[in-house]
Design a protein around this motif. Sequence first.
Motif, PDB file in Angstrom:
ATOM      1  N   THR A 150       0.851  -1.192   0.000  1.00 58.96           N
ATOM      2  CA  THR A 150       0.000   0.000   0.000  1.00 58.96           C
ATOM      3  C   THR A 150       0.882   1.235   0.000  1.00 58.96           C
ATOM      4  O   THR A 150       1.829   1.317   0.797  1.00 58.96           O
ATOM      5  N   TYR A 151       0.555   2.152  -0.887  1.00 58.05           N
ATOM      6  CA  TYR A 151       1.242   3.445  -0.919  1.00 58.05           C
ATOM      7  C   TYR A 151       0.296   4.458  -0.300  1.00 58.05           C
ATOM      8  O   TYR A 151      -0.878   4.513  -0.654  1.00 58.05           O
ATOM      9  N   CYS A 152       0.778   5.259   0.637  1.00 57.89           N
ATOM     10  CA  CYS A 152      -0.098   6.312   1.167  1.00 57.89           C
ATOM     11  C   CYS A 152       0.713   7.506   1.652  1.00 57.89           C
ATOM     12  O   CYS A 152       1.927   7.413   1.857  1.00 57.89           O
ATOM     13  N   THR A 153       0.009   8.611   1.767  1.00 56.68           N
ATOM     14  CA  THR A 153       0.601   9.786   2.390  1.00 56.68           C
ATOM     15  C   THR A 153       0.105   9.778   3.834  1.00 56.68           C
ATOM     16  O   THR A 153      -1.064  10.046   4.089  1.00 56.68           O
ATOM     17  N   TRP A 154       0.960   9.376   4.735  1.00 55.71           N
ATOM     18  CA  TRP A 154       0.560   9.138   6.124  1.00 55.71           C
ATOM     19  C   TRP A 154      -0.110  10.357   6.735  1.00 55.71           C
ATOM     20  O   TRP A 154       0.381  11.462   6.517  1.00 55.71           O
ATOM     21  N   PRO A 155      -1.238  10.205   7.444  1.00 54.79           N
ATOM     22  CA  PRO A 155      -1.949   8.968   7.785  1.00 54.79           C
ATOM     23  C   PRO A 155      -3.163   8.739   6.898  1.00 54.79           C
ATOM     24  O   PRO A 155      -4.074   8.026   7.295  1.00 54.79           O
ATOM     25  N   GLU A 156      -3.177   9.341   5.696  1.00 55.42           N
ATOM     26  CA  GLU A 156      -4.357   9.194   4.827  1.00 55.42           C
ATOM     27  C   GLU A 156      -4.300   7.878   4.071  1.00 55.42           C
ATOM     28  O   GLU A 156      -3.254   7.522   3.530  1.00 55.42           O
ATOM     29  N   LEU A 157      -5.433   7.211   4.018  1.00 53.82           N
ATOM     30  CA  LEU A 157      -5.472   5.916   3.320  1.00 53.82           C
ATOM     31  C   LEU A 157      -6.327   6.019   2.068  1.00 53.82           C
ATOM     32  O   LEU A 157      -7.335   6.667   2.062  1.00 53.82           O
TER      33      LEU A 157
END
Length: 339
Positions: free
Chosen positions: A332-339
Amino acid sequence: MGIRVLGTGSYLPPKVVTNEDIAKSLDTTDEWIYSHTGIHSRHVAGEGESTSTMAVKAAQAALESSGVKPEEIGLIVVATSTPDYNPFPSTACVVQGALGCVNAGAFDLQAACAGFVYALEQARGFVNFYPDKKAVVIGAEALTRILDWTDRSSCILFGDGAGAVVIGNDEPPGVASLKTKAHTILGADGKGAHFISRTGGCKDALPLAPTGIPAKTPASEPELVLMGHDVFAFAVRTLSKVARDLCEKLGTCPEELDRVFAHQANGRIIEAVARRMKLPLEKFWLNLETTANTSAASIPISLDQAVRSGELRDGMKIVMVGFGAGLTYGGTYCTWPEL
Ligand code: UT7
């Protein structure tokens, strides 16, 4: 705004077994184990501890850090290959009862060491569908309970522990939110099922008694089969490919990543992945020196440690990527903490 990780937690049992401890009864050394795996010691579940008790501690810490109340939780998913019971009731149900999440459905998910990435994706779909509900996703393992402690090539690799995240959707009510920000790849290669396996399931027919009904036979000792070289090669190939494919899908490149949370089975696997991705090793969260391979718990334990130490901060671009028995893999690739 949107689906996000609202809190993290983890638990490692206090009992520690070092390589030297193992070397007292097996033909091995700290030097061999460390140089071949990067592991010095592991935590081992003690008397009164099990996958569910560790999962509960990790989840309680995650709930506390999120500020979410147990009754707000609509789903609990426990990724584990070492459930308290074999196979029912699920560990997730035991955890649900202990946490007092009276409004939550609960189930276990078995995708071996890739289990947390799989479980997170299931929970993300749930929260996307029911935006007013929150979910707890847990990776928890008591692997030291299923090892052959006379097999030096496998028992040195594993440890126990649990990690958890609480996820939720903070879009205003009524806003349809099919716009998730994370990107995920889930995959499997069942042709490699024999690379890591454990007997003791229901695969084989029981012998029949003269009456024609199955004869009750004493259960034979389950056996752990680990084809280390094949798993090693699969892991290096797959971890780097999944991370690269995720970046490519998003029109970015690995160099743009702030951190990689890869499943930690062997430090040499991570080093090889870093080389393939042309990334400095410092970008990979590493704790297996003292935790060993905690399977489905390895990524959520790492996330929690990174958050609590201030090394994983809001806005960082990260990849979580795992592989395991099955063979399974996922990222999973994400821009922490957005899922
Ligand atoms: O999360 C998924 C599960 N994880 C994995 O499957 C891990 C992936 N594989 C690995 O991490 C590595 O393949 C191992 C750590 C399991 C093995 O490392 P290796 O460098 O591939 O060693 P090897 O299997 O090629 O063994 C080399 C030698 C053998 O002796 P001979 O046959 O060359 O005389 C082994 O018997 O090392 C011996 N050996 C050990 N010696 C001392 C194997 N384990 C040990 C040990 N201590 N603990």
